[in-house]
Design an enzyme around this catalytic site. Structure first.
Site, mmCIF file in Angstrom:
data_model
loop_
_atom_site.group_PDB
_atom_site.id
_atom_site.type_symbol
_atom_site.label_atom_id
_atom_site.label_comp_id
_atom_site.label_asym_id
_atom_site.label_seq_id
_atom_site.Cartn_x
_atom_site.Cartn_y
_atom_site.Cartn_z
ATOM 1 C CB SER A 113 -0.949 -0.019 1.186
ATOM 2 O OG SER A 113 -0.226 -0.238 2.370
ATOM 3 C CB ILE B 167 4.660 5.924 2.544
ATOM 4 C CG1 ILE B 167 5.948 5.231 2.156
ATOM 5 C CG2 ILE B 167 4.783 6.591 3.911
ATOM 6 C CD1 ILE B 167 6.609 4.414 3.218
ATOM 7 C CG HIS B 168 -1.146 3.380 4.200
ATOM 8 N ND1 HIS B 168 -1.532 3.187 5.505
ATOM 9 C CD2 HIS B 168 -0.678 2.182 3.769
ATOM 10 C CE1 HIS B 168 -1.321 1.919 5.837
ATOM 11 N NE2 HIS B 168 -0.799 1.289 4.798
ATOM 12 C CB ALA B 169 -2.329 7.211 7.772
ATOM 13 C CB ALA C 67 3.328 8.120 7.013
#
Length: 87
Positions: free
Chosen positions: A11, A13-15, A18
């Protein structure tokens, strides 16, 4: 000190990844930045990191300057290369 790494988790670097990355980067005294497509952001800023829109397969450069720069680059590169434990 700098090192190039490829984003491996599906996926990007999503929330969550991160947040994990910023938390790890914040453990170091050195200034740490991420360079991607000519854009440079503070690796200790979740908004900065998210603004890069990193996806699987993207190559980033982790750059650190300071007393623990070597450790910062090595540990952050290992985190990215591990796929963040597939968060």
């Amino acid at each position: 000190m700098e090192k190039k790494v490829i984003i491996k988790n599906e996926s990007g670097i999503h929330a969550r990844p991160a947040g994990v990355f910023v938390k790890k980067a914040s453990e170091f005294k050195s200034q740490v930045e991420i360079v991607f497509n000519g854009k440079k952001v503070n690796a200790k800023s979740i908004m900065g990191l998210m603004s890069l829109g990193l996806s699987k397969g993207d190559e980033i450069t982790i750059v650190a300057n300071g007393e623990d720069a070597q450790n910062a680059v090595n540990e952050l590169a290992a985190l990215v290369e591990s796929g963040f434990g597939e968060i």
